[in-house]
Design a protein around this motif. Structure first.
Motif, mmCIF file in Angstrom:
data_model
loop_
_atom_site.group_PDB
_atom_site.id
_atom_site.type_symbol
_atom_site.label_atom_id
_atom_site.label_comp_id
_atom_site.label_asym_id
_atom_site.label_seq_id
_atom_site.Cartn_x
_atom_site.Cartn_y
_atom_site.Cartn_z
ATOM 1 N N ILE A 177 0.857 -1.196 0.000
ATOM 2 C CA ILE A 177 0.000 0.000 0.000
ATOM 3 C C ILE A 177 0.888 1.240 0.000
ATOM 4 O O ILE A 177 2.045 1.184 0.444
ATOM 5 C CB ILE A 177 -0.932 0.016 1.232
ATOM 6 C CG1 ILE A 177 -0.106 0.052 2.532
ATOM 7 C CG2 ILE A 177 -1.876 -1.178 1.223
ATOM 8 C CD1 ILE A 177 -0.925 0.290 3.775
ATOM 9 N N PRO A 178 0.401 2.371 -0.502
ATOM 10 C CA PRO A 178 1.228 3.594 -0.504
ATOM 11 C C PRO A 178 1.614 4.003 0.920
ATOM 12 O O PRO A 178 0.867 3.793 1.879
ATOM 13 C CB PRO A 178 0.313 4.637 -1.146
ATOM 14 C CG PRO A 178 -0.680 3.855 -1.925
ATOM 15 C CD PRO A 178 -0.901 2.586 -1.164
ATOM 16 N N ARG A 179 2.784 4.572 1.065
ATOM 17 C CA ARG A 179 3.265 5.043 2.363
ATOM 18 C C ARG A 179 3.830 6.451 2.230
ATOM 19 O O ARG A 179 4.127 6.926 1.125
ATOM 20 C CB ARG A 179 4.335 4.114 2.919
ATOM 21 C CG ARG A 179 5.628 4.052 2.082
ATOM 22 C CD ARG A 179 6.694 3.246 2.789
ATOM 23 N NE ARG A 179 7.913 3.111 1.990
ATOM 24 C CZ ARG A 179 8.887 4.010 1.946
ATOM 25 N NH1 ARG A 179 8.776 5.153 2.620
ATOM 26 N NH2 ARG A 179 9.966 3.797 1.205
ATOM 27 N N SER A 180 4.009 7.107 3.374
ATOM 28 C CA SER A 180 4.570 8.467 3.390
ATOM 29 C C SER A 180 6.066 8.424 3.107
ATOM 30 O O SER A 180 6.752 7.472 3.496
ATOM 31 C CB SER A 180 4.338 9.113 4.760
ATOM 32 O OG SER A 180 2.967 9.119 5.095
ATOM 33 N N PRO A 181 6.586 9.461 2.447
ATOM 34 C CA PRO A 181 8.037 9.490 2.208
ATOM 35 C C PRO A 181 8.805 9.822 3.489
ATOM 36 O O PRO A 181 8.317 10.559 4.342
ATOM 37 C CB PRO A 181 8.196 10.595 1.168
ATOM 38 C CG PRO A 181 7.044 11.502 1.403
ATOM 39 C CD PRO A 181 5.903 10.627 1.850
ATOM 40 N N VAL A 182 9.998 9.232 3.607
ATOM 41 C CA VAL A 182 10.916 9.576 4.701
ATOM 42 C C VAL A 182 11.954 10.520 4.111
ATOM 43 O O VAL A 182 12.697 10.151 3.192
ATOM 44 C CB VAL A 182 11.588 8.324 5.290
ATOM 45 C CG1 VAL A 182 12.554 8.718 6.407
ATOM 46 C CG2 VAL A 182 10.552 7.349 5.809
ATOM 47 N N VAL A 281 19.797 8.103 -3.319
ATOM 48 C CA VAL A 281 18.583 8.819 -2.935
ATOM 49 C C VAL A 281 18.495 10.116 -3.735
ATOM 50 O O VAL A 281 19.485 10.852 -3.833
ATOM 51 C CB VAL A 281 18.597 9.132 -1.420
ATOM 52 C CG1 VAL A 281 17.376 9.932 -1.015
ATOM 53 C CG2 VAL A 281 18.681 7.846 -0.612
ATOM 54 N N PRO A 282 17.338 10.444 -4.317
ATOM 55 C CA PRO A 282 17.195 11.689 -5.080
ATOM 56 C C PRO A 282 17.231 12.922 -4.166
ATOM 57 O O PRO A 282 16.893 12.851 -2.984
ATOM 58 C CB PRO A 282 15.830 11.545 -5.758
ATOM 59 C CG PRO A 282 15.081 10.573 -4.911
ATOM 60 C CD PRO A 282 16.099 9.638 -4.351
ATOM 61 N N ILE A 283 17.623 14.071 -4.753
ATOM 62 C CA ILE A 283 17.810 15.311 -3.988
ATOM 63 C C ILE A 283 16.805 16.366 -4.429
ATOM 64 O O ILE A 283 16.527 16.518 -5.624
ATOM 65 C CB ILE A 283 19.252 15.843 -4.182
ATOM 66 C CG1 ILE A 283 20.270 14.880 -3.545
ATOM 67 C CG2 ILE A 283 19.422 17.238 -3.593
ATOM 68 C CD1 ILE A 283 21.716 15.254 -3.832
ATOM 69 N N VAL A 284 16.288 17.113 -3.441
ATOM 70 C CA VAL A 284 15.539 18.343 -3.694
ATOM 71 C C VAL A 284 16.365 19.470 -3.088
ATOM 72 O O VAL A 284 16.720 19.415 -1.907
ATOM 73 C CB VAL A 284 14.130 18.303 -3.061
ATOM 74 C CG1 VAL A 284 13.452 19.658 -3.217
ATOM 75 C CG2 VAL A 284 13.282 17.213 -3.698
ATOM 76 N N ALA A 335 7.424 21.671 0.166
ATOM 77 C CA ALA A 335 6.703 20.460 0.554
ATOM 78 C C ALA A 335 6.031 19.823 -0.661
ATOM 79 O O ALA A 335 6.041 18.593 -0.820
ATOM 80 C CB ALA A 335 5.667 20.793 1.624
ATOM 81 N N GLU A 336 5.440 20.659 -1.550
ATOM 82 C CA GLU A 336 4.784 20.132 -2.756
ATOM 83 C C GLU A 336 5.796 19.480 -3.692
ATOM 84 O O GLU A 336 5.512 18.445 -4.309
ATOM 85 C CB GLU A 336 4.041 21.258 -3.473
ATOM 86 C CG GLU A 336 2.786 21.720 -2.737
ATOM 87 C CD GLU A 336 2.213 23.013 -3.316
ATOM 88 O OE1 GLU A 336 2.740 23.469 -4.354
ATOM 89 O OE2 GLU A 336 1.261 23.556 -2.720
ATOM 90 N N ALA A 337 6.980 20.076 -3.792
ATOM 91 C CA ALA A 337 8.031 19.484 -4.631
ATOM 92 C C ALA A 337 8.443 18.122 -4.081
ATOM 93 O O ALA A 337 8.690 17.163 -4.839
ATOM 94 C CB ALA A 337 9.239 20.423 -4.689
ATOM 95 N N THR A 338 8.489 18.012 -2.757
ATOM 96 C CA THR A 338 8.858 16.741 -2.116
ATOM 97 C C THR A 338 7.784 15.689 -2.361
ATOM 98 O O THR A 338 8.096 14.531 -2.698
ATOM 99 C CB THR A 338 9.061 16.958 -0.601
ATOM 100 O OG1 THR A 338 10.011 17.995 -0.386
ATOM 101 C CG2 THR A 338 9.532 15.684 0.071
ATOM 102 N N ILE A 339 6.493 16.085 -2.203
ATOM 103 C CA ILE A 339 5.391 15.143 -2.416
ATOM 104 C C ILE A 339 5.351 14.692 -3.881
ATOM 105 O O ILE A 339 5.119 13.509 -4.184
ATOM 106 C CB ILE A 339 4.049 15.779 -2.015
ATOM 107 C CG1 ILE A 339 4.006 16.018 -0.494
ATOM 108 C CG2 ILE A 339 2.876 14.927 -2.456
ATOM 109 C CD1 ILE A 339 4.053 14.746 0.331
#
Length: 727
Positions: A177-182, A281-284, A335-339
């Protein structure tokens, strides 16, 4: 025996009877001849003969002697035959047994083993009761104690069953199931990471941090207005915590790299990029402090190109958001870029089955005991679950969120505090759920056993290397003395012993070199690890030896004070307390307790303590300089004294100070003056521009025109360690 005696008796009696008959026959013949020749010939004397009573005596003596011999022979035959060699005691041994185990197997004292190994190639001084012995030395001990060797295959070959706990196989994609990003916040110190999180979760974390620096990893779950949830790991930005930052990157899905627009790319920024890259791991990119007048976001983007971080503006795939953590500008855009990035990654997890997770931080709480902060990565954690992490296990008694509120369940990507650990696990340990407490104990025992086996292998390897070194040294010594006469050999050994005795004071001086034993106590496991890592960079042992006696998590205790008293050390506490009773006890015992809340202050304190233990250095402070213009000799009594005619070029010459003579930039003499004259007058001070004549305390020194005379004073300066921890 009786049968043999009877046979002998019969034989002797037959022989006696025969002798008697023979003697009787002789007597009759003599009697007849004597009667016939009695008138014509003198009477012959009869031959002596054995009478019956004499025969019985002889037979009795012979028989008694024979009985005695036969009896002794039979007694000897009845005794068990003595073996040529005594029966030796059998000792069961195995490869890698310790000195203590060998002594126990031999039923002897440990000293017996040490005594057997004397005058061998092994270094007796390095052996302890728990030291492991290799095959050569075990055989040597058994041989010298005259026992019999028996190798135990049970100890040598028995393979212990692997009872470790491991992760489950990959789950069926249908169950995911989908989960929140860490998300991990990374970047250089003081670039605004904690302030950024503070704005996102509406708390005052930065205000609570000492010196504005995050001292350990914190995990927080942040709910956004859109309903999305993000788990943030606030990793320290200080250089001291690079290991902790690396661990944070390994459990995260996305890295937000914070760079100050007015400061640009710094050392820890580059390290953070490398950690993210190693963890794939990708970077923002979050360019912070854009509200400042000197901010230059474009400069930051260009500097990052050198490290292969290409923003979307320059044709890359890294999102760059211009923010201000202080004013809150563009935080929702970040936050939107992260989501958006998390949706592209399609992050999913299996919420069923045994729990899997990672320890983010561990510490000891006074009321709760060992506590861990963890991120759940698979399964659902509930109260009563049995967990294993590293070499410790827990039955979950209590779970709480980032605000300290008790919770009943923890799902994947959720940070949770766990209470109920038997021992304190280390930050970064893998958490696995097992079915029972017995299974948890078996897993921990297996892991401890594995660690012990690894240590034994390393010990044996070191012991084997030392044995080879001693064998080579012994072989060289034999080759050295092998061809010499015993007198020459004795003389050489005497000379070597004499040299060693002369070296003893020097060795003592080396042992008396300054030493700083330290004890480190920290609030959490990660902080202690970071401090220990810094101590491992110490490279000035030639100046002062730094001994890490003990380190641990929790407040300073009475045991720490006793340990510091024993080793004459210093206790350093980081974010911990020392009660009044402990401080009074430490003061009474002369133990220093130094408590700090900022890590670089603690390291600076260690540097000062190291410098304090170094001997003072003597510095030469020049007072005046003079050049020699002429040389001549004066007569004082019967002596001729060389005198230099000088002119003071700089400063002044003071007779009571020290002087040195320099020729071609080399110092050829140091000492004091015997005389300093201006014309014919003795004077104590000659100032700049004046001429003078001077003579030295050493008369053999010859002056030359062009030499320099330097007047200086010596000043003791406190020593300073050359250790540079890197910040």
């Amino acid at each position: 025996m009786n049968l043999k005696i009877l046979k002998l008796e019969n034989l002797l009696r037959c022989h006696a009877v025969f002798r008697q008959l023979h003697s009787l026959g002789q007597r009759r013949m003599l009697a007849q001849w004597s009667h016939v020749f009695s008138s014509a010939y003198p009477v012959w004397t009869a031959q002596p003969c054995v009478w019956p009573w004499q025969t019985d005596l002889v037979i009795g003596a012979a028989l008694s002697q024979y009985r005695l011999l036969v009896t002794k022979k039979e007694e000897r035959s009845q005794k068990p035959p003595l073996s040529s060699t005594k029966s030796k005691k059998e000792v069961e041994v195995w490869i890698g047994m310790t000195v203590e185990e060998l002594a126990r197997a031999m039923e002897k004292d440990i000293d017996c083993v040490f005594e057997a190994l004397m005058n061998t190639d092994i270094d007796i001084d390095s052996l302890e009761a728990h030291s492991h012995l290799d095959e050569v030395w075990i055989k040597e001990v058994i041989k010298k104690t005259r026992m019999k060797l028996k190798w135990s295959k049970l100890k040598q070959d028995k393979v212990r069953e692997n009872k470790d706990a491991v992760k489950r196989p990959q789950a069926d994609p249908a169950l995911l199931i989908p989960r929140s990003p860490v998300v991990t916040i990374m970047g250089h110190v003081d670039h605004g990471k904690t302030t950024l999180l503070d704005k996102l979760r509406k708390t005052q974390v930065a205000a609570m941090e000492a010196g504005g620096i995050t001292q350990h990893i914190g995990a927080f779950l942040v709910s956004l207005p859109s309903g999305e949830r993000i788990t943030f790991l606030d990793t320290p930005g200080h250089a001291a915590f690079s290991a902790m930052r690396a661990r944070g990157a390994q459990v995260t899905d996305i890295v937000i790299l914070v760079v100050a627009a007015d400061d640009g790319v710094m050392k820890q920024t580059v390290e953070s990029i490398q950690h993210a890259r190693d963890a794939q791991v990708p970077i923002v990119l979050a360019i912070n402090k854009c509200d400042k007048a000197e901010a230059d976001p474009e400069k930051v983007k260009k500097e990052l190109l050198a490290y292969d971080v290409v923003c979307e503006d320059y044709g890359g795939d890294v999102q760059a958001v211009h923010i201000s953590a202080v004013t809150g500008d563009n935080l929702m855009a970040l936050a939107e870029a992260t989501i958006a990035l998390a949706e592209m990654l399609e992050l999913k997890a299996d919420p069923t089955g045994p729990v899997e997770g990672t320890v983010i931080e561990s510490f000891t709480d006074k009321g709760r005991g060992p506590v861990t902060t963890a991120i759940i990565q698979r399964g659902t954690l509930r109260k009563g679950s049995i967990l294993v992490a590293g070499k410790s296990w827990a039955k979950v008694r209590l779970m709480f969120d980032e605000n300290g509120k008790p919770i009943q369940e923890a799902y994947p990507s959720m940070p949770v505090g766990i209470v109920g650990w038997r021992d304190l696990p280390s930050a970064g340990d893998e958490i696995l759920e097992v079915e029972s407490e017995g299974r948890a104990r078996a897993v921990v025992d297996w892991r401890k056993y594995e660690q012990e086996q690894e240590k034994n292998k390393e010990d044996l390897k070191i012991l084997e290397e030392k044995r080879k070194e001693h064998q080579e040294a012994h072989q060289k010594a034999r080759e050295k003395y092998g061809t010499l006469h015993w007198k020459e050999r004795s003389f050489l050994k005497y000379q070597e012993k004499k040299e060693q005795k002369l070296l003893k004071p020097k060795e003592k001086e080396e042992r008396d070199s300054p030493v700083l034993p330290i004890i480190i106590k920290g609030d959490v496991d990660g902080s202690v690890e970071a401090i220990v890592d810094i101590m491992n960079t110490y490279d000035a042992s030639h100046e002062c030896e730094l001994q890490l006696v003990h380190f641990g998590v929790g407040d300073v205790s009475e045991n720490d004070v006793n340990l510091a008293e024993t080793f004459h050390g210093v206790i350093y506490g980081f974010n911990v307390n020392a009660g009044n009773v402990i401080q009074k006890s430490a003061a009474k015992k002369g133990v220093k307790i130094k408590l700090h809340k900022i890590i670089y202050r603690l390291i600076e304190d260690v540097q000062e303590e190291l410098s304090f233990r170094l001997p003072c250095t003597v510095e030469e402070n020049p007072i005046g300089e003079a050049s020699i213009l002429a040389t001549f000799t004066v007569t004082e009594g019967k002596k001729k004294v060389p005198v230099a005619g000088c002119r003071v070029q700089k400063g002044q010459l003071e007779k009571q100070k020290k002087f040195k003579l320099i020729r071609n930039r080399d110092v050829i003499w140091k000492g004091s003056l015997t005389s300093l004259k201006h014309h014919k007058d003795d004077i104590s001070v000659i100032k700049s521009g004046m001429d003078c004549g001077l003579s030295l305390s050493e008369e053999k020194i010859e002056f030359k025109v062009g030499d320099e005379i330097i007047c200086y004073e010596e000043k003791e300066v406190p020593g300073k360690t050359s250790w540079d921890p890197g910040f």
